[in-house]
Design a protein around this motif. Structure first.
Motif, PDB file in Angstrom:
ATOM      1  N   TRP A 176      -5.620   3.611   5.305  1.00  0.00           N
ATOM      2  CA  TRP A 176      -4.601   4.422   5.813  1.00  0.00           C
ATOM      3  C   TRP A 176      -4.729   5.863   5.228  1.00  0.00           C
ATOM      4  N   SER A 177      -5.278   5.856   3.971  1.00  0.00           N
ATOM      5  CA  SER A 177      -5.649   6.924   3.174  1.00  0.00           C
ATOM      6  C   SER A 177      -6.787   7.681   3.968  1.00  0.00           C
ATOM      7  N   GLU A 178      -7.902   6.990   4.404  1.00  0.00           N
ATOM      8  CA  GLU A 178      -8.784   7.617   5.246  1.00  0.00           C
ATOM      9  C   GLU A 178      -8.482   7.939   6.436  1.00  0.00           C
ATOM     10  N   ALA A 179      -7.547   7.221   7.005  1.00  0.00           N
ATOM     11  CA  ALA A 179      -6.907   7.941   8.285  1.00  0.00           C
ATOM     12  C   ALA A 179      -6.075   8.941   8.261  1.00  0.00           C
ATOM     13  N   GLY A 180      -5.610   9.431   7.158  1.00  0.00           N
ATOM     14  CA  GLY A 180      -4.759  10.364   6.973  1.00  0.00           C
ATOM     15  C   GLY A 180      -3.217   9.905   7.096  1.00  0.00           C
ATOM     16  N   ARG A 181      -2.909   8.613   7.009  1.00  0.00           N
ATOM     17  CA  ARG A 181      -1.478   8.184   7.090  1.00  0.00           C
ATOM     18  C   ARG A 181      -0.792   8.417   5.716  1.00  0.00           C
ATOM     19  N   LEU A 182      -1.844   8.172   4.638  1.00  0.00           N
ATOM     20  CA  LEU A 182      -1.156   8.381   3.228  1.00  0.00           C
ATOM     21  C   LEU A 182      -2.025   9.056   2.448  1.00  0.00           C
ATOM     22  N   ARG A 183      -1.448   9.365   1.172  1.00  0.00           N
ATOM     23  CA  ARG A 183      -2.302  10.494   0.457  1.00  0.00           C
ATOM     24  C   ARG A 183      -2.189   9.604  -0.882  1.00  0.00           C
ATOM     25  N   ARG A 224      13.977  -2.153   0.598  1.00  0.00           N
ATOM     26  CA  ARG A 224      14.047  -1.130   1.537  1.00  0.00           C
ATOM     27  C   ARG A 224      13.973   0.227   0.783  1.00  0.00           C
ATOM     28  N   GLN A 225      14.754   0.400  -0.263  1.00  0.00           N
ATOM     29  CA  GLN A 225      14.854   1.344  -1.080  1.00  0.00           C
ATOM     30  C   GLN A 225      13.561   1.666  -1.950  1.00  0.00           C
ATOM     31  N   SER A 226      12.924   0.608  -2.018  1.00  0.00           N
ATOM     32  CA  SER A 226      11.785   0.876  -2.837  1.00  0.00           C
ATOM     33  C   SER A 226      10.440   1.375  -2.165  1.00  0.00           C
ATOM     34  N   VAL A 227      10.353   0.796  -0.857  1.00  0.00           N
ATOM     35  CA  VAL A 227       9.313   1.267   0.240  1.00  0.00           C
ATOM     36  C   VAL A 227       9.665   2.677   0.532  1.00  0.00           C
ATOM     37  N   ARG A 228      10.895   3.099   0.547  1.00  0.00           N
ATOM     38  CA  ARG A 228      11.047   4.414   0.935  1.00  0.00           C
ATOM     39  C   ARG A 228      10.574   5.397  -0.076  1.00  0.00           C
ATOM     40  N   LEU A 229      11.090   5.093  -1.249  1.00  0.00           N
ATOM     41  CA  LEU A 229      10.341   5.693  -2.620  1.00  0.00           C
ATOM     42  C   LEU A 229       8.986   5.697  -2.590  1.00  0.00           C
ATOM     43  N   PHE A 230       8.378   4.774  -2.278  1.00  0.00           N
ATOM     44  CA  PHE A 230       6.811   4.739  -2.371  1.00  0.00           C
ATOM     45  C   PHE A 230       6.288   5.544  -1.311  1.00  0.00           C
ATOM     46  N   LEU A 231       6.695   5.633   0.088  1.00  0.00           N
ATOM     47  CA  LEU A 231       6.452   6.344   1.064  1.00  0.00           C
ATOM     48  C   LEU A 231       6.370   7.748   0.732  1.00  0.00           C
ATOM     49  N   ALA A 232       7.899   8.174   0.144  1.00  0.00           N
ATOM     50  CA  ALA A 232       7.987   9.481   0.034  1.00  0.00           C
ATOM     51  C   ALA A 232       6.972  10.307  -0.846  1.00  0.00           C
ATOM     52  N   GLY A 233       6.498   9.162  -1.934  1.00  0.00           N
ATOM     53  CA  GLY A 233       5.443   9.696  -2.849  1.00  0.00           C
ATOM     54  C   GLY A 233       3.826   9.748  -2.255  1.00  0.00           C
ATOM     55  N   THR A 234       3.644   8.998  -1.324  1.00  0.00           N
ATOM     56  CA  THR A 234       2.244   8.860  -0.942  1.00  0.00           C
ATOM     57  C   THR A 234       1.979   9.465   0.628  1.00  0.00           C
ATOM     58  N   ARG A 235       3.113   9.640   1.260  1.00  0.00           N
ATOM     59  CA  ARG A 235       2.649  10.188   2.689  1.00  0.00           C
ATOM     60  C   ARG A 235       2.331  11.826   2.476  1.00  0.00           C
ATOM     61  N   PRO A 236       1.273  12.146   3.276  1.00  0.00           N
ATOM     62  CA  PRO A 236       0.666  13.629   3.324  1.00  0.00           C
ATOM     63  C   PRO A 236       1.886  14.518   3.221  1.00  0.00           C
TER      64      PRO A 236
END
Length: 236
Positions: A176-183, A224-236
Motif C-alpha cells: 500500500w505504501s508503494e502504491a501511494g495509499r499509505l505513508r 474502529r477508533q484504533s483503525v481511524r487513528l492508525f490511518l490518520a497517522g499513515t495516510r499521505p
C-alpha cells in the motif's frame, strides 16, 4: 471476551465462541493416522477445555483422559506428555485462527486497498477478538507461567501465530505504501504498532481479570477508533 453469540465479520467470526464452537475439530491432528484422528481430537478438545478452566499446572493427564476417554497409551504415543499435548493444542488453535483470515489473505493487498478503512477494521476486529477469546488467553497465561521451563514451545507460539500475522500485515503495508495509499517507512514496525493499537489494554484486562468479559460493542468501538487513528497517522 466478546459476548457469546456475537461474531466478527470473518466467516462467522470466532470472537465470543466457546471451546465447543471453535471449529478446531475440523483440523487434522499432526502425528495421528486416519483411524486415530477421532481419539486425538477428543484428547485435544478435552485438554483445551481443561487448560481454559483449570490452567496448565492444575490439569492432570488423568483429568484429560477422564473427560476424553481413551488410554494413556494413546496419549503418550501421539503427544508424549502433557507438554506435548499443550503444544498440539496451541498449534491447532493458531492454525484455526490463521485459517479464519484465509479469505482476506487470499484477496491480497491490492483487493484490500479498496475500502481500506473497512478492511483494516475487519482485520483488527479479528485480531482483537482472537486475542481476547478464552483459549488464547489461557494459552498466553500458560506461556507466561511456564515459558521459562518450556522455551521451545514459547518460541513455537510466536512462529506459528504472531510472526505469521505480523509478516502478512507488513506485506500489505509495504504494498500500500508503494502504491501511494499509505505513508509507511517501516512496514514491520507498523504491523507491530497496528496490532498493539487494536488490542491495547483489552488483552491485559482479559489476562488479569479473566472472568470479566469484553462486550462485542466495546470491542468494535475500540477497534474502529484504533483503525481511524492508525490511518490518520499513515495516510499521505
Amino acid at each position: 471476551m466478546p459476548d457469546k453469540g456475537a461474531s466478527t465479520p470473518f466467516q462467522g467470526g470466532i470472537a465470543g465462541a466457546g471451546i465447543a464452537s471453535l471449529g478446531i475439530n475440523s483440523f487434522d491432528t499432526p502425528g495421528c493416522g486416519p483411524r486415530g484422528q477421532a481419539r486425538c481430537r477428543a484428547l485435544l478438545d478435552a485438554a483445551a477445555a481443561l487448560f481454559v478452566e483449570k490452567g496448565f499446572a492444575l490439569t492432570s493427564l488423568s483429568d484429560i483422559l477422564r473427560q476424553a476417554g481413551g488410554s494413556r497409551t494413546t496419549l503418550y504415543e501421539h503427544f508424549g506428555d502433557k507438554e506435548g499435548l499443550f503444544r498440539a493444542v496451541m498449534e491447532r488453535h493458531c492454525d484455526r485462527v490463521l485459517e479464519e483470515m484465509s479469505a482476506t489473505r487470499a484477496a491480497g493487498p491490492a483487493a484490500m486497498a479498496e475500502g481500506l478503512e473497512e478492511n483494516l477494521y475487519r482485520v483488527g476486529l479479528h485480531i482483537a477478538g482472537t486475542l481476547t477469546m478464552p483459549e488464547t488467553t489461557a494459552i498466553l497465561r500458560i506461556l507466561v507461567s511456564e515459558g521459562g521451563r518450556i522455551p521451545d514451545i514459547a518460541r513455537a507460539f510466536f512462529q506459528v501465530g504472531p510472526e505469521k500475522t505480523i509478516g502478512w500485515l507488513a506485506d500489505c503495508f509495504r504494498e500500500w505504501s508503494e502504491a501511494g495509499r499509505l505513508r509507511i517507512d517501516d512496514p514491520e514496525g507498523a504491523a507491530h504498532a497496528f496490532i498493539g493499537m487494536v488490542v491495547g489494554d483489552l488483552l491485559t484486562k482479559r489476562l488479569i481479570l479473566p472472568d470479566e468479559p469484553v462486550s462485542m460493542e466495546e470491542l468494535e468501538r475500540y477497534v474502529r477508533q484504533s483503525v481511524r487513528l492508525f490511518l490518520a497517522g499513515t495516510r499521505p
